[in-house]
Design a protein around this motif. Sequence first.
Motif, PDB file in Angstrom:
ATOM      1  N   GLY A  89       0.810  -1.214   0.000  1.00  0.00           N
ATOM      2  CA  GLY A  89       0.000   0.000   0.000  1.00  0.00           C
ATOM      3  C   GLY A  89       0.840   1.258   0.000  1.00  0.00           C
ATOM      4  O   GLY A  89       0.537   2.225  -0.713  1.00  0.00           O
ATOM      5  N   GLN A  90       1.921   1.267   0.779  1.00  0.00           N
ATOM      6  CA  GLN A  90       2.776   2.446   0.829  1.00  0.00           C
ATOM      7  C   GLN A  90       3.585   2.594  -0.457  1.00  0.00           C
ATOM      8  O   GLN A  90       3.828   3.716  -0.914  1.00  0.00           O
ATOM      9  CB  GLN A  90       3.700   2.376   2.037  1.00  0.00           C
ATOM     10  CG  GLN A  90       2.969   2.572   3.361  1.00  0.00           C
ATOM     11  CD  GLN A  90       3.924   2.745   4.525  1.00  0.00           C
ATOM     12  OE1 GLN A  90       5.014   2.180   4.554  1.00  0.00           O
ATOM     13  NE2 GLN A  90       3.517   3.540   5.503  1.00  0.00           N
ATOM     14  N   ARG A  91       4.003   1.482  -1.046  1.00  0.00           N
ATOM     15  CA  ARG A  91       4.704   1.567  -2.341  1.00  0.00           C
ATOM     16  C   ARG A  91       3.790   2.193  -3.387  1.00  0.00           C
ATOM     17  O   ARG A  91       4.240   2.982  -4.223  1.00  0.00           O
ATOM     18  CB  ARG A  91       5.159   0.182  -2.804  1.00  0.00           C
ATOM     19  CG  ARG A  91       6.287  -0.397  -1.976  1.00  0.00           C
ATOM     20  CD  ARG A  91       7.083  -1.423  -2.772  1.00  0.00           C
ATOM     21  NE  ARG A  91       6.282  -2.518  -3.284  1.00  0.00           N
ATOM     22  CZ  ARG A  91       6.034  -3.645  -2.618  1.00  0.00           C
ATOM     23  NH1 ARG A  91       6.501  -3.804  -1.379  1.00  0.00           N
ATOM     24  NH2 ARG A  91       5.312  -4.600  -3.158  1.00  0.00           N
ATOM     25  N   VAL A 119       5.089   8.538   5.054  1.00  0.00           N
ATOM     26  CA  VAL A 119       5.385   7.125   4.855  1.00  0.00           C
ATOM     27  C   VAL A 119       6.249   6.571   5.984  1.00  0.00           C
ATOM     28  O   VAL A 119       6.029   5.454   6.459  1.00  0.00           O
ATOM     29  CB  VAL A 119       6.078   6.914   3.493  1.00  0.00           C
ATOM     30  CG1 VAL A 119       6.570   5.479   3.345  1.00  0.00           C
ATOM     31  CG2 VAL A 119       5.116   7.241   2.352  1.00  0.00           C
ATOM     32  N   SER A 120       7.231   7.358   6.434  1.00  0.00           N
ATOM     33  CA  SER A 120       8.182   6.877   7.445  1.00  0.00           C
ATOM     34  C   SER A 120       7.705   7.093   8.872  1.00  0.00           C
ATOM     35  O   SER A 120       8.215   6.466   9.795  1.00  0.00           O
ATOM     36  CB  SER A 120       9.529   7.569   7.262  1.00  0.00           C
ATOM     37  OG  SER A 120       9.436   8.951   7.597  1.00  0.00           O
ATOM     38  N   ALA A 322      13.659   1.315   3.991  1.00  0.00           N
ATOM     39  CA  ALA A 322      12.803   1.006   2.844  1.00  0.00           C
ATOM     40  C   ALA A 322      12.119   2.261   2.318  1.00  0.00           C
ATOM     41  O   ALA A 322      11.978   2.448   1.099  1.00  0.00           O
ATOM     42  CB  ALA A 322      11.759  -0.041   3.241  1.00  0.00           C
ATOM     43  N   ALA A 323      11.703   3.144   3.231  1.00  0.00           N
ATOM     44  CA  ALA A 323      11.006   4.371   2.826  1.00  0.00           C
ATOM     45  C   ALA A 323      11.932   5.298   2.043  1.00  0.00           C
ATOM     46  O   ALA A 323      11.564   5.800   0.970  1.00  0.00           O
ATOM     47  CB  ALA A 323      10.446   5.083   4.056  1.00  0.00           C
ATOM     48  N   VAL A 324      13.137   5.544   2.564  1.00  0.00           N
ATOM     49  CA  VAL A 324      14.038   6.457   1.856  1.00  0.00           C
ATOM     50  C   VAL A 324      14.504   5.845   0.535  1.00  0.00           C
ATOM     51  O   VAL A 324      14.694   6.567  -0.457  1.00  0.00           O
ATOM     52  CB  VAL A 324      15.247   6.882   2.731  1.00  0.00           C
ATOM     53  CG1 VAL A 324      14.782   7.630   3.963  1.00  0.00           C
ATOM     54  CG2 VAL A 324      16.115   5.712   3.107  1.00  0.00           C
TER      55      VAL A 324
END
Length: 336
Positions: A89-91, A119-120, A322-324
């Motif tokens: 979902g975040q991707r 996101v983070s 993963a977020a960055v």
Amino acid sequence: MAELDERKSQILRAIVEEYVETAQPVGSQTIARSRELGVSSATVRNEMTVLEREGYIVQPHTSAGRIPTDQGYRYFVDHFAASGALPVGQRRVVADFFASAHRALEDLLHETSQLLSRVSQHAAMVVGPESERASVRSVQLVALHPAVVLLVCVLSNGAIEKRILQLDGPVDETRLGAAVAALNRELFEASLQQLPELPATGDPDVDRVARAARDSLTEFLPEHLDQLYVGGVSRLAAEQESFSTSESAARLLEMLEHQVIVVSLVRDLLDHGVTVSIGSENRSADLRDCAIVLAPYDVDGHPGGIVGVLGPTRMDYRHALAAVASVSHQLGRHLS
């Protein structure tokens, strides 16, 4: 840092993950119950004593469990954090943001910092591309009046710069078009900091216009290049209890106001190959209670800028990395 055996490594991993999730010191019984280690809580307790002696965990209160030290977080990052990926979902949120992003560069970088913060779940920062790396993609001249033209320059990082040029005499559309052709022929992909001189075209009026535009371009110092954009600053206040002292978040907020210092700091970290800096690893005293997670982004295959998150050392490093990584990849693709 010495390698831990498999049991101690898994116990340390469990302590970090439990503490990040609950913010409570972790006891041996919690580890023995929640993890399939196949050993008793007494064995876990003995191993925790060794981990404490070697500096990976610490006991904050006599009757409490253990919490990770900076060294413990570092071991976790080096051995367990690299395999994380953003949830689907975040991707999708990140991909959709850039798919619909048709903004000026300054607005894009600002909104990207806000996206990364959401996101983070931490404060986020985006550093604009280094000014000396910006090159010319295209130049346009638009007649506003007989002796006044609008200069529009598109740069390699997606920036669009505009200037009004007052010419020393009127110019017709034909010569204006010839000047545009000369500018794009000679300046395409030239560094904004080192624009070449323009050769004569054989028409003095065309040369006059083209050279006036070229000279104006040398004066461009885009404010958003090397600029720092910070999103989700309010999260630092919300995370105040996760810092060791109540002043830590306040000092970090104050530091973020000194843009040159922060940009220099994060560029220096990346220059030394550091993408995660934890607590005491930070040279600045104001960051000794903080963790920084960074990722560079490239523009057209060349180093561009930086995205990152910052917060307390009690951070979900796997998710932050993963977020960055996701945001830096998408931002670089969007600007290329």
